[in-house]
Scaffold this motif. Structure first.
Motif, mmCIF file in Angstrom:
data_model
loop_
_atom_site.group_PDB
_atom_site.id
_atom_site.type_symbol
_atom_site.label_atom_id
_atom_site.label_comp_id
_atom_site.label_asym_id
_atom_site.label_seq_id
_atom_site.Cartn_x
_atom_site.Cartn_y
_atom_site.Cartn_z
ATOM 1 N N ASP A 20 0.837 -1.197 0.000
ATOM 2 C CA ASP A 20 0.000 0.000 0.000
ATOM 3 C C ASP A 20 0.878 1.256 0.000
ATOM 4 O O ASP A 20 2.108 1.190 0.055
ATOM 5 N N ALA A 21 0.222 2.415 -0.060
ATOM 6 C CA ALA A 21 0.962 3.672 -0.185
ATOM 7 C C ALA A 21 1.886 3.904 1.007
ATOM 8 O O ALA A 21 3.026 4.346 0.843
ATOM 9 N N ALA A 22 1.408 3.603 2.219
ATOM 10 C CA ALA A 22 2.226 3.834 3.420
ATOM 11 C C ALA A 22 3.465 2.944 3.409
ATOM 12 O O ALA A 22 4.573 3.396 3.743
ATOM 13 N N ARG A 23 3.289 1.690 3.018
ATOM 14 C CA ARG A 23 4.422 0.773 2.970
ATOM 15 C C ARG A 23 5.408 1.186 1.884
ATOM 16 O O ARG A 23 6.626 1.083 2.056
ATOM 17 N N LEU A 24 4.898 1.698 0.757
ATOM 18 C CA LEU A 24 5.770 2.147 -0.320
ATOM 19 C C LEU A 24 6.634 3.324 0.137
ATOM 20 O O LEU A 24 7.829 3.386 -0.172
ATOM 21 N N ILE A 25 6.059 4.242 0.891
ATOM 22 C CA ILE A 25 6.829 5.367 1.425
ATOM 23 C C ILE A 25 7.907 4.864 2.370
ATOM 24 O O ILE A 25 9.065 5.318 2.328
ATOM 25 N N GLU A 26 7.554 3.920 3.218
ATOM 26 C CA GLU A 26 8.532 3.342 4.155
ATOM 27 C C GLU A 26 9.675 2.660 3.388
ATOM 28 O O GLU A 26 10.853 2.824 3.737
ATOM 29 N N LEU A 27 9.329 1.917 2.349
ATOM 30 C CA LEU A 27 10.347 1.255 1.553
ATOM 31 C C LEU A 27 11.242 2.257 0.834
ATOM 32 O O LEU A 27 12.450 2.034 0.672
ATOM 33 N N GLU A 28 10.679 3.361 0.397
ATOM 34 C CA GLU A 28 11.471 4.396 -0.257
ATOM 35 C C GLU A 28 12.497 4.986 0.708
ATOM 36 O O GLU A 28 13.631 5.287 0.326
#
Length: 238
Positions: A20-28
């Motif tokens: 999801d968007a939150a996880r994608l930000i964390e991964l970035e």
């Protein structure tokens, strides 16, 4: 099309749909830190100034490309979630830009890999350990882009509610796992192949999902091709 390639695509799509968007930000954020470590690696080897200048320039290029790719993934996500009448045109433009930047990324990573071959054998082993932590992050970004491309194709013929329902149904039939740094992109191959067989058997239930997946298979390399030729930074340790 080979079963191995099919299961690889399903595994990648599962990653993309579940990120999801939150996880994608964390991964970035994690990727940014990993890139900083990789950039610093050459400097720590006491390399000549000209070599280190080139190393830093190569990383400037790759980080710029990744920044643009991430922006395009976010643009795709926004288009998929939007109800704007021109969302398909915007999404396709973002996808085309994504593909163009990916070609640049392949060239940029290849340049870094070529320069890393100048490390001594002992240092190349340490470099490969670091490089291995970067590759799953790159894979997740691409998985998200491909999952969004699937949704976009389905939205041309179906409502967002229908597409969301089908995606959740698909995910319920795929083996769930956590994808983190150090975990290979393709695993549980037998489970994925079984899931694919079941999806094919009930093809009529999935609003064209399997047709889109089959079309996508024609555009994607095998796992070995992808690692060997494209988004890998690892070098021969011999």
């Amino acid at each position: 099309m080979s079963n191995k390639r099919t299961t690889h695509i399903l595994a990648r799509l599962e990653i993309g749909f579940r990120t999801d968007a939150a996880r994608l930000i964390e991964l970035e954020q994690e990727l940014t830190k990993a890139l900083q470590r990789a950039r610093q690696f050459g400097r720590e080897q006491g390399s000549p100034d000209a070599w280190n200048t080139s190393w830093q320039q190569q990383w400037d290029n790759v980080e710029g490309i990744l920044h643009r790719i991430r922006a395009q993934v976010h643009e795709l996500r926004g288009c998929v979630e939007s109800n704007e009448p021109d969302r398909f045109q915007k999404a396709l433009a973002a996808w085309a830009a994504f593909q163009a930047e990916d070609a640049k990324l392949v060239a940029g990573l290849n340049a870094i890999r070529t320069q890393a071959k100048n490390f001594s054998a002992a240092v190349r082993r340490d470099w490969n350990l670091l490089a291995h932590t970067l590759e799953p992050h790159l894979e997740i970004i691409h998985a998200c882009g491909q999952a969004l491309r699937i949704k976009l194709e389905l939205l041309k013929e179906h409502s967002k509610g229908e597409v969301d329902r089908v995606v959740q149904d698909i995910l319920g039939r795929l083996p769930k796992r956590t994808f983190t740094a150090g975990v290979e992109a393709i695993s549980y191959e037998q489970e994925y192949q079984q899931a694919f067989t079941e999806l094919q058997r009930e093809h009529h239930k999935f609003l064209g999902f399997m047709d889109v997946v089959q079309a996508l298979l024609l555009l994607v390399e095998t796992p070995d091709e992808r690692v060997a030729k494209h988004h890998s930074l690892r070098v021969d340790e011999a």
